[in-house]
Write a protein that holds these residues in place. Structure first.
Motif, PDB file in Angstrom:
ATOM      1  N   ALA A 208      65.220 -49.487  30.467  1.00 52.81           N
ATOM      2  CA  ALA A 208      65.715 -49.021  31.760  1.00 52.81           C
ATOM      3  C   ALA A 208      65.164 -49.839  32.917  1.00 52.81           C
ATOM      4  O   ALA A 208      65.764 -49.909  33.991  1.00 52.81           O
ATOM      5  N   LEU A 209      63.999 -50.515  32.710  1.00 53.00           N
ATOM      6  CA  LEU A 209      63.405 -51.306  33.795  1.00 53.00           C
ATOM      7  C   LEU A 209      64.276 -52.493  34.164  1.00 53.00           C
ATOM      8  O   LEU A 209      64.291 -52.926  35.320  1.00 53.00           O
ATOM      9  N   TYR A 210      65.010 -53.091  33.201  1.00 55.72           N
ATOM     10  CA  TYR A 210      65.865 -54.239  33.522  1.00 55.72           C
ATOM     11  C   TYR A 210      66.923 -53.849  34.559  1.00 55.72           C
ATOM     12  O   TYR A 210      67.234 -54.636  35.464  1.00 55.72           O
ATOM     13  N   ASP A 211      67.487 -52.647  34.427  1.00 54.54           N
ATOM     14  CA  ASP A 211      68.486 -52.196  35.396  1.00 54.54           C
ATOM     15  C   ASP A 211      67.826 -51.766  36.698  1.00 54.54           C
ATOM     16  O   ASP A 211      68.352 -52.012  37.789  1.00 54.54           O
ATOM     17  N   THR A 212      66.649 -51.103  36.606  1.00 57.92           N
ATOM     18  CA  THR A 212      65.963 -50.633  37.809  1.00 57.92           C
ATOM     19  C   THR A 212      65.538 -51.798  38.699  1.00 57.92           C
ATOM     20  O   THR A 212      65.603 -51.714  39.930  1.00 57.92           O
ATOM     21  N   LEU A 213      65.121 -52.918  38.081  1.00 55.70           N
ATOM     22  CA  LEU A 213      64.664 -54.096  38.839  1.00 55.70           C
ATOM     23  C   LEU A 213      65.801 -55.021  39.245  1.00 55.70           C
ATOM     24  O   LEU A 213      65.554 -56.132  39.714  1.00 55.70           O
ATOM     25  N   HIS A 222      54.850 -53.880  35.631  1.00 59.36           N
ATOM     26  CA  HIS A 222      55.965 -52.943  35.743  1.00 59.36           C
ATOM     27  C   HIS A 222      56.044 -52.031  34.516  1.00 59.36           C
ATOM     28  O   HIS A 222      56.249 -50.822  34.625  1.00 59.36           O
ATOM     29  N   ALA A 226      55.442 -47.905  34.303  1.00 62.98           N
ATOM     30  CA  ALA A 226      56.539 -47.032  33.900  1.00 62.98           C
ATOM     31  C   ALA A 226      56.156 -46.180  32.690  1.00 62.98           C
ATOM     32  O   ALA A 226      56.481 -44.987  32.618  1.00 62.98           O
TER      33      ALA A 226
END
Length: 262
Positions: A208-213, A222, A226
């Motif tokens: 989900a971090l790839y989309d959040t960033l 990061h 998370a």
């Protein structure tokens, strides 16, 4: 300004910058070669050997810059390439200044130092433009395919099917005897989906971090933050292993630019 003309203007500006940078690099290297050639001539080198000797100094700059470009495309830091570029640049500057000899005018030393410094900066700018071009090509080739849109059933067809079914039900004769329906077989209760394991929950948080960033590759900071917020193991080793699993499942994520940790 129309939107269609903006990409064309950007392309022409990039081409003009590349041409001017190449010309500046060539002129700077030529001036540096001239100064080093004169220095070699004053120290017992003649003819072709005097012209070949400057290449033993300035070529280190070109080799080092190309190796730095290769390392940046691989998302690595090549300290050997940096040391090679630094040694060639410092050597070229020092030798260009020493070719002046003893002078009472400080501008003589400035004029001698400008060509090697300009050659270094111009070549670095040129390698930066090549880096951006190759990176954009690599991202376009590894971009995920656009999902196809499923066909949508028009609302009118659905409304037409309902009256036809109602009409068939009305055509059934009323004097038919009721048929005793056989009882439906008892179905086994569906098994409930098992909750995700701790490893799967960690991978979901990292993915989900790839989309959040904003389509960027998360750094270790990061990922650990998370995981800590999600109440999961948040060591750096756990975060990196999860990122490897996520990028192995979706290889295009590995080519995204890295996000800077705050």
């Amino acid at each position: 300004m129309p939107l269609s003309s903006r990409p064309d203007a950007q392309v022409w500006l990039a081409i003009m910058a590349a041409v001017l940078t190449t010309a500046l690099t060539a002129v700077s290297f030529w001036l540096s070669f001239e100064a080093l050639h004169d220095l070699a001539t004053d120290h017992r080198l003649k003819g072709e050997r005097a012209w070949a000797w400057p290449a033993t100094i300035d070529t280190f700059i070109a080799i080092g810059e190309l190796l730095i470009l290769r390392a940046s495309l691989m998302r690595k830091v090549d300290w050997y390439a940096i040391a090679l570029t630094t040694a060639g640049s410092i050597g070229s500057i020092v030798l260009n200044i020493s070719s002046v000899g003893v002078s009472d005018d400080p501008l003589d030393y400035v004029v001698a130092a400008v060509p090697p410094v300009a050659a270094l900066l111009a070549f670095g700018v040129l390698m930066r433009q090549v880096h951006d071009f190759l990176l954009s090509r690599q991202q376009s080739l590894t971009a995920p395919p656009v999902p196809s849109v499923l066909p949508v059933t028009p609302q009118e067809d659905v409304e037409q099917e309902v009256p036809q079914e109602a009409q068939k039900a009305a055509e059934v004769p009323e004097d038919e005897h009721d048929v005793t329906e056989e009882p439906e077989p008892v179905k086994e209760p569906e098994k409930t989906q098992e909750p995700p394991t701790q490893r799967e929950r960690i991978d979901l948080v990292i993915r989900a971090l790839y989309d959040t960033l904003g389509n960027r590759r998360p750094a270790t900071r990061h990922m650990t933050d998370a995981l800590e917020k999600a109440g999961l193991p948040s060591s750096e080793g756990t975060a990196r292993e999860s990122r490897k699993r996520v990028e192995a499942a979706e290889p295009h994520l590995k080519t995204l630019p890295s996000a800077l940790a705050a």
